[in-house]
Design a protein around this motif. Structure first.
Motif, PDB file in Angstrom:
ATOM      1  N   LEU B 177      38.438  71.177  63.077  1.00 15.09           N
ATOM      2  CA  LEU B 177      39.444  72.231  63.197  1.00 15.09           C
ATOM      3  C   LEU B 177      40.723  71.700  63.830  1.00 15.09           C
ATOM      4  CD1 LEU B 177      39.599  75.407  62.736  1.00 15.09           C
ATOM      5  CD2 LEU B 177      39.759  75.440  65.211  1.00 15.09           C
ATOM      6  N   SER B 178      41.830  71.858  63.120  1.00 15.07           N
ATOM      7  CA  SER B 178      43.105  71.435  63.678  1.00 15.07           C
ATOM      8  C   SER B 178      44.216  72.364  63.180  1.00 15.07           C
ATOM      9  CB  SER B 178      43.384  69.983  63.313  1.00 15.07           C
ATOM     10  OG  SER B 178      44.481  69.516  64.064  1.00 15.07           O
ATOM     11  N   GLU B 209      41.683  74.211  58.787  1.00  9.79           N
ATOM     12  CA  GLU B 209      42.380  75.191  59.622  1.00  9.79           C
ATOM     13  C   GLU B 209      41.539  76.463  59.733  1.00  9.79           C
ATOM     14  OE1 GLU B 209      46.907  74.817  59.320  1.00  9.79           O
ATOM     15  OE2 GLU B 209      46.228  74.672  57.257  1.00  9.79           O
ATOM     16  N   GLY B 210      41.951  77.332  60.646  1.00  5.26           N
ATOM     17  CA  GLY B 210      41.202  78.557  60.894  1.00  5.26           C
ATOM     18  C   GLY B 210      40.844  79.323  59.625  1.00  5.26           C
TER      19      GLY B 210
END
Lengths: 335, 335
Positions: B177-178, B209-210
């Motif tokens: 996750l970034s 990503e989210g």
């Protein structure tokens, strides 16, 4: 008032940006400066009827691509729409810049040409997220990763002013995003930040959690840019998913389809409420000028909203208020 | 198989926990050990008909309150349901423990009595989140804050095995996750972790990503416990808010109400899909025993799900597989 609009920024540039900008002319008091390659803009403008007195083209022939290193590109391409746009703000020719371009490039350009407000260590991007009743300001959502407690305090101060002036909240409830309500819950960053926020002359309500964003319990949520950006993208993804699931469910049976026809306008209103494009326009707080960053996938509606946010920020003198407030607090902290 | 259930943990304990446990008897092969104050359990059990051969009460008279410091309480109250529960697992009398009690207390008790798997630096809590098609495993969601890149690598390895064995994904797509897809995007932690994950013999797909949590693009999302916990609570809050907004919208007009009556079952299915209680049961991976943490607001349905997750973890020998895998990788890393 003169608002510079970066015509080349965003996934749907230049078409949707120009569309939104032209549409906004009748809604705002002031003039729109369309910044981008003159020939491109002139060609696109042929599709519209608009008041020539309220629109000006500012030629910016260089184009920054999404895969370029933002800081480098902005430095090298001095005639890119972002570089020209921030220069317009610096010179006072424009009161604000709206850009849906690469966040990194807008940040870099703003820092390079406008600089930071005296006393502000790091600017922050603030975004408005929909709550059950009203809305909540979340910052930082991606200007910085690896923030310090001092950075977080400044996010809180800037968010506090923005929520007061633009979201019209009196004594905004400012919360620190953490993983539990108790002061001792959190990571090193939030635990230190908590102690500093407690001392500030703002309405600090302590730690809040992700779920509080969507309630009226909190008006301003302060967090590190990595966390804020993650929250934003998680919320966007989930919101989109729920509506897609709903669509699938409703198309699965005839009777549900019939039902959904009856509630079409209700569902539409709900979708609008959850639509992040509606809330388009995240201010870059802390730089020495009004800069509004639009979502990368901004269409005309989001561009119009971002322009409105820019106008309101100028009218309500958010920039001056942050300057005053930060200096006052910084002064106090030094005593 | 014998599954110990902490009867005193969670907002709706003991009633809903006992209800869920009794209901699950007919669904699983094995025996339920109800752990808690004997008199309380006996009294509550009067309401149910159940197979006595499949249920056993294990007396644990001490009760840990939510406001006690978890680690301290578990150490001091050696006859609390959590302490007794983990001892049952350690002694081999139970194959797994299910508890919806304070996460901190379950963590502390597990670390104290079961210890960590050899080679594992920090355990992680993994949780399953609903995607548009299927589901995504996210870890860590709150066992640790301030993780190191080495911790993150172990979360990835443990998550990979869990997704393979319990979510039945072959070669799970593991993402970090970034705040952007490019390797250079992120904070210090993710940038270092990226380099380490790249070297592993797993299906590492790079940064996610989210929003990717809710798609099929990714099966396992690796993140620090602070970020993971924030994501989880944001998603819970938003999901709840969307349904409340929907309810308001539907009740606002007669015609929408009529429509919603037609699509009742569709909306119900959608809600079920988004209902985190459905996904009840977050494994505490990395401790030397099978421990499943239920959501604090677990009702009978969530308890049953957590018990199912416990059974499946035991059947699929997740613990042994993590042990083997971690040792193998650690061995390799040492070469």
């Amino acid at each position: 008032m003169q608002i510079a609009v970066d015509v080349m920024g965003g996934d749907y540039a230049p078409d949707e940006i120009i569309k939104g900008a032209v549409e906004s002319i009748s809604e705002i008091e002031g003039k729109i400066l369309l910044v981008g390659p003159e020939d491109v803009i002139e060609e696109k403008l042929k599709d519209y009827n608009y008041n020539l007195n309220r629109l000006e083209i500012i030629d910016a022939p260089d184009v920054i691509e999404m895969d370029e290193t933002p800081a480098k590109a902005v430095r090298q391409k001095t005639d890119s729409s972002i570089a020209v746009g921030v220069r317009l703000v610096r010179s006072g020719k424009a009161d604000a810049l709206v850009s849906a371009g690469s966040t990194g490039a807008v940040m870099a350009g703003s820092l390079l040409k406008l600089g930071r407000i005296k006393g502000v260590k790091r600017p922050a991007i603030a975004t408005v997220m929909p709550a059950l009743e009203g809305e909540t300001l979340v910052l930082d959502v991606g200007a910085n990763v690896d923030s310090t407690p001092e950075n977080m305090v400044q996010y809180a101060l800037m968010g506090n002013i923005y929520a007061e002036q633009i979201l019209h909240k009196s004594k905004p409830k400012v919360g620190l995003l953490s993983i539990g309500e108790e002061a001792k819950k959190g990571n090193e960053l939030t635990k230190e930040t908590y102690q500093l926020l407690k001392e500030l002359d703002i309405n600090f309500i302590g730690n809040v959690e992700g779920r509080d964003i969507f309630t009226t319990d909190c008006d301003v949520v302060v967090c590190d840019g990595f966390v804020g950006n993650t929250i934003l993208k998680t919320a966007e993804g989930l919101s989109k998913t729920v509506f897609e699931m709903m669509k699938e469910e409703l198309e699965a049976s005839l009777i549900a389809k019939l039902g959904s026809w009856f509630m079409k306008s209700s569902l539409k209103r709900l979708k609008k409420k959850m639509d992040y494009a509606e809330y388009g326009g995240a201010p870059l707080l802390g730089v020495n000028g009004v800069v509004i960053i639009g979502h990368g996938s901004s269409k005309n509606k989001a561009v119009k909203n971002a322009i409105n946010v820019a106008c309101e920020s100028v009218e309500r003198q958010v920039l001056d208020q942050i300057k005053e407030n930060i200096n006052e607090r910084t002064g106090r902290a030094d005593e």
